[in-house]
Write a protein that holds these residues in place. Structure first.
Motif, short mmCIF file in Angstrom:
data_model
loop_
_atom_site.label_atom_id
_atom_site.label_comp_id
_atom_site.label_asym_id
_atom_site.label_seq_id
_atom_site.Cartn_x
_atom_site.Cartn_y
_atom_site.Cartn_z
N GLY B 59 5.20 6.56 13.10
CA GLY B 59 4.32 7.43 12.18
C GLY B 59 5.33 8.59 11.37
O GLY B 59 4.59 9.46 11.16
N LEU B 60 6.48 8.17 11.15
CA LEU B 60 7.37 8.98 10.13
C LEU B 60 7.33 8.66 9.01
O LEU B 60 7.81 9.54 8.00
CB LEU B 60 8.68 8.96 11.04
CG LEU B 60 8.96 9.79 12.29
CD1 LEU B 60 10.12 9.30 12.93
CD2 LEU B 60 8.77 11.06 12.23
N GLU B 61 6.95 7.51 8.47
CA GLU B 61 7.07 6.99 7.20
C GLU B 61 5.61 6.29 6.79
O GLU B 61 4.98 6.06 7.66
CB GLU B 61 7.95 5.63 7.29
CG GLU B 61 9.33 5.88 7.52
CD GLU B 61 10.39 6.86 6.73
OE1 GLU B 61 9.98 6.91 5.43
OE2 GLU B 61 11.12 7.09 7.06
N THR B 62 5.43 6.61 5.64
CA THR B 62 4.14 5.95 4.84
C THR B 62 4.43 4.39 4.69
O THR B 62 5.65 4.02 4.66
CB THR B 62 3.97 6.60 3.55
OG1 THR B 62 5.06 6.37 2.51
CG2 THR B 62 3.71 7.90 3.49
N ILE B 63 3.36 3.69 4.64
CA ILE B 63 3.69 2.40 4.35
C ILE B 63 2.97 1.82 3.07
O ILE B 63 1.93 2.56 2.73
CB ILE B 63 3.06 1.31 5.29
CG1 ILE B 63 1.63 1.62 5.92
CG2 ILE B 63 4.06 1.65 6.87
CD1 ILE B 63 1.15 0.72 6.90
N ASP B 64 3.28 0.63 2.51
CA ASP B 64 2.72 0.17 1.27
C ASP B 64 1.62 -0.66 1.50
O ASP B 64 0.54 -0.66 0.85
CB ASP B 64 3.67 -0.28 0.56
CG ASP B 64 4.85 0.36 0.06
OD1 ASP B 64 4.60 1.90 0.12
OD2 ASP B 64 5.93 0.11 0.07
N LYS B 65 1.71 -1.59 2.54
CA LYS B 65 0.69 -2.62 2.84
C LYS B 65 0.74 -2.74 4.06
O LYS B 65 1.63 -2.64 4.84
CB LYS B 65 1.01 -3.79 1.95
CG LYS B 65 0.56 -4.06 0.72
CD LYS B 65 0.70 -5.53 0.21
CE LYS B 65 1.33 -5.26 -1.32
NZ LYS B 65 1.78 -6.63 -1.58
N GLY B 66 -0.57 -3.32 4.71
CA GLY B 66 -0.66 -3.59 5.96
C GLY B 66 -1.31 -2.75 7.14
O GLY B 66 -1.71 -1.75 6.48
N ASP B 79 -3.78 2.56 2.65
CA ASP B 79 -5.04 2.28 1.69
C ASP B 79 -4.22 2.15 0.45
O ASP B 79 -3.74 2.92 -0.44
CB ASP B 79 -5.61 3.94 1.77
CG ASP B 79 -6.69 3.90 0.67
OD1 ASP B 79 -6.70 2.81 -0.17
OD2 ASP B 79 -7.52 4.64 0.91
N GLU B 80 -4.11 0.86 -0.01
CA GLU B 80 -3.40 0.40 -1.14
C GLU B 80 -4.02 0.96 -2.42
O GLU B 80 -3.27 1.28 -3.20
CB GLU B 80 -3.33 -1.22 -1.44
CG GLU B 80 -2.45 -1.92 -0.51
CD GLU B 80 -2.56 -3.33 -0.36
OE1 GLU B 80 -2.26 -4.04 -1.64
OE2 GLU B 80 -2.77 -3.91 0.60
N ALA B 81 -5.30 1.05 -2.46
CA ALA B 81 -5.83 1.47 -3.66
C ALA B 81 -5.31 3.04 -4.12
O ALA B 81 -4.96 3.21 -5.24
CB ALA B 81 -7.18 1.40 -3.65
N ARG B 82 -5.43 3.79 -3.09
CA ARG B 82 -4.96 5.25 -3.28
C ARG B 82 -3.59 5.58 -2.98
O ARG B 82 -3.17 6.63 -3.29
CB ARG B 82 -5.83 6.30 -2.56
CG ARG B 82 -7.43 6.10 -2.88
CD ARG B 82 -8.28 7.19 -2.28
NE ARG B 82 -8.30 7.24 -1.08
CZ ARG B 82 -8.23 8.16 -0.21
NH1 ARG B 82 -8.19 9.37 -0.85
NH2 ARG B 82 -8.12 7.96 1.03
N GLY B 83 -2.79 4.55 -2.59
CA GLY B 83 -1.48 4.63 -2.22
C GLY B 83 -1.22 5.60 -0.99
O GLY B 83 -0.32 6.42 -1.27
N LYS B 84 -2.18 5.54 -0.25
CA LYS B 84 -2.00 6.74 0.85
C LYS B 84 -2.05 5.64 2.25
O LYS B 84 -2.09 4.82 2.13
CB LYS B 84 -3.06 7.39 0.84
CG LYS B 84 -3.05 8.74 -0.18
CD LYS B 84 -3.84 9.90 0.07
CE LYS B 84 -3.54 11.02 -0.84
NZ LYS B 84 -4.55 11.85 -1.06
#
Lengths: 221, 260, 222
Positions: B59-66, B79-84
């Motif tokens: 949980g140290l990094e954000t992810i883009d998909k999955g 949350d791909e739509a909001r990039g979060k």
């Protein structure tokens, strides 16, 4: 021309009173200035943009103008602006504290910046809350790391405190100048006054060096 | 070790993508199930996304998909739509991690390092936590170092303390990110022995390492990661002994050649 | 009490303040020229292997670093003529006093930078067959000077601010002009605010330059 340093001894009581005033003003300004500086340092590293901007302007302004101008400003202008009487001593302490706040804010900020981001990762991995992280991990290290530069800020402030003589506060510098004028023996009196400042400031600067080495060694990971 | 759902995998990763910038894609689609008791060792060339995978799991990094589920519960969602990225911090607390650079807190003594998190974030009583800490230190041969500061320890000792510090929180999964890479060669064994000890207790762990001998010895399962994907996945004898993929073979022949 | 600002009152005095600023800048530039060159020489003396040279040099550095600048200036103006029987104009005295202070601070900056040059560099110089002088000339000094630059610039700004102190011994610099203008116009707030802003307007860009140097140095060092 012959010089007689022994005669300065006759004025030791007056010089001592002046020295007490110098030390008092320095200590008061250091105490207030450090607290103020910690707040400013936090604001400078804060995520709130307006807090960061205000702190930056304040710090740059106080670091970018002569202390004696600040002192005159506080001495002549603050009473007019606030509509209250400020004693010589109060305005001296206010001016020096405002200055000390600006220089110590930089020390705190620099100390916060040297803490490696790995420490933040470790805190996340250990499930520490943001509050616990600041209170138990970041703050103690920031203070420890800031100590050497803070101490050298204190030495600077101690030296700058001689400026309050220019607004008529009876500190060591003021007393020294008065004696020198009254006796027309500036060489002896001013030299002795300079030596008194030196005797106090010099060991402190040595202390800074020793502390720096200790802190660096102790906090090495 | 209690599990809310014994049949579900401990870790379940679906469609994981992660980029540090539009041009630096580190993870390009990883699906992975890991079961309780697994000792998963991740090997592969530098920049292949091994360490990033561990950091994402912590949980140290954000992810883009999955998404990632842990112990049957949703844990990390992109949350791909909001990039979060949403990370369930409660779930995160049952995972522990040890880093390459020890990350001991330099202003605290060894015992204080161990009890900080249990006392400050779990509200454990100081005396109780201290007792547990001393038990760990004794087990890892560090009892006499309890009251000294990290700067007085060797790298191997620091890393053993870091492992004990993570274990203080009773993690269901331990992540080891190149924990011996910063050590002098003669200090590597003492740290690896501690991890071996944990393996005997069936602790689930995921290990990223460059030490192929250690990988072979400790793994119950080996992943070969390269170019941001899992190239090969299987028991150590197979992946390291008789690799099916050309890239795995090439990588292994290079590291073993240099090692020998 | 509410105070009504009247910055117009200061406007007619701006010419005077500008004259003062010129004096201030003259003091600053002269002190910096002396401080940068003599500071370097003094740093070499501080590190000299002969104690006869090292001790007096260190004493000079420490003395000027550990006493208030204002007493150094007052001391200079009162004592130098008496001690050495020389009578110089106020400007020269002011420059000399500030230059001594800056020389001490710069010597310390040079010393720290020279001693911080990593041993590896000198070793590499030896390995490349450079002789002692060549190692100093081509390896130690360029590295050290680059490392010292930010500190030298910020010392230079420091001396710009310290020039305000010579107003006390009646040199007609910016601070002095400001003080007399404040008394004449009965507008101390506006006057001192403008004076402060002038000082700030000069030193801020230079200090930004110093941090840019520092930033660049740190980036190059990696």
């Amino acid at each position: 021309m012959d010089y007689n340093f022994a005669f300065v001894l006759r004025y030791q009581d007056a010089l001592l009173v002046g020295l007490k005033m110098t030390v008092l003003v320095s200590l008061a300004s250091i105490a207030i200035g450090c607290l103020w500086g910690f707040v400013l340092g936090m604001a400078r590293g804060s995520s709130l943009r307006w807090a960061r901007a205000l702190a930056t302007v304040y710090i740059e302004f106080f670091r970018g103008t002569p202390v004696i101008v600040q002192l005159f400003w506080v001495f002549f202008c603050l009473p007019l602006l606030l509509g209250i009487e400020l004693s010589n001593m109060a305005s001296g302490i206010v001016a020096l504290s405002l200055y000390m706040g600006a220089i110590s804010a930089e020390s705190f900020r620099a100390a916060l910046k040297t803490i490696s981001p790995d420490q933040h990762n470790a805190c996340v991995a250990l499930g520490l809350s943001r509050y616990a992280e600041i209170r138990y991990v970041l703050m103690p290290q920031a203070i420890l790391r800031a100590i050497p530069t803070l101490l050298s800020n204190c030495v600077s402030l101690f030296k700058e405190s001689a400026l309050v003589s220019a607004v008529g506060m009876a500190d060591l510098m003021f007393v020294g100048q008065n004696i020198s004028n009254a006796t027309a023996r500036p060489v002896e009196v001013l030299t002795v006054v300079a030596l008194i400042y030196f005797v106090i400031a010099f060991p402190l600067t040595r202390g800074v060096t020793v502390l720096e080495r200790k802190v660096l060694k102790g906090l090495a990971v | 070790m209690m599990s809310t759902n014994t049949s579900a995998p401990l870790v379940s990763i679906r469609g994981l993508h992660k980029a540090y910038s539009p041009t630096v894609q580190v993870i390009k689609g990883i699906d992975l199930d890991m079961h309780a008791g697994d000792r998963l060792v991740v090997i592969g060339p530098s920049g292949g996304g091994k360490s990033t995978l561990l950091r994402v799991l912590m949980g140290l990094e954000t992810i883009d998909k999955g998404s990632i589920a842990f112990d049957g519960q949703p844990y990390i969602q992109a949350d791909e739509a909001r990039g979060k990225t949403s990370i369930d911090t409660k779930v995160r607390n049952s995972i522990g991690m040890v880093f390459q650079n020890y990350t001991l807190f330099p202003h605290l003594t060894i015992v204080e390092n161990l009890i900080l998190a249990p006392c400050k974030s779990r509200g454990e009583k100081e005396s109780v936590a201290k007792d547990r800490a001393l038990t760990f230190l004794t087990r890892f041969g560090l009892r006499d170092k309890a009251t000294v500061y990290p700067s007085q320890l060797s790298g191997g000792q620091k890393q053993r303390v870091a492992i004990a510090r993570a274990l203080m929180l009773d993690p269901k999964l331990m992540l080891f990110d190149e924990v011996t890479s910063a050590l002098d060669p003669e200090l590597v064994a003492e740290v690896e022995q501690v991890i071996q000890q944990l393996a005997l207790q069936n602790l689930s762990m995921m290990i990223v390492t460059h030490d192929m001998w250690f990988a072979k010895n400790i793994a119950s399962r080996v992943l070969f990661c390269a170019g941001g994907t899992i190239v090969e996945d299987g028991p150590p004898e197979q992946v390291m002994g008789a690799p099916r993929e050309e890239r795995t073979r090439e990588f292994l022949s290079r590291v073993f050649h240099i090692g020998a | 009490m509410t105070y009504t600002f009247d910055f117009m009152a200061v406007r007619h005095g701006l010419g005077v303040l500008f004259d003062g600023l010129l004096v201030t800048l003259e003091l600053t530039v002269a002190a910096n020229v002396i401080g940068l060159t003599f500071g370097f020489g003094l740093a070499l003396l501080v590190m000299h292997r002969w104690a006869v040279l090292r001790w007096p040099a260190s004493l000079f550095v420490e003395f000027f670093r550990c006493t208030p600048a204002i007493i150094q200036i007052v001391w200079f103006f009162y004592c130098v003529p008496m001690l050495f029987d020389v009578y110089l104009d106020a400007m020269t005295m002011g420059i000399l006093a500030l230059a001594c202070n800056l020389t001490a601070f710069n010597a310390e900056a040079y010393r720290a930078a020279i001693q911080a040059v990593p041993r590896d560099y000198r070793d590499a110089g030896i390995a490349l067959g450079l002789n002692g002088w060549q190692r100093i000339r081509y390896i130690v000094l360029p590295t050290a000077f680059r490392a010292a630059l930010p500190v030298l610039v910020s010392n230079g700004i420091g001396i710009f601010q310290q020039t305000a102190l010579v107003a006390i011994v009646a040199l007609q610099d910016l601070m002095y002009m400001g003080k007399s203008l404040a008394t004449e116009s009965y507008r101390p707030i506006e006057t001192f605010t403008v004076v402060a802003l002038i000082y700030f307007a000069v030193s801020f860009p230079v200090s930004q330059l110093a941090s840019w140097f520092e930033h660049r140095r740190d980036r190059l060092a990696r």
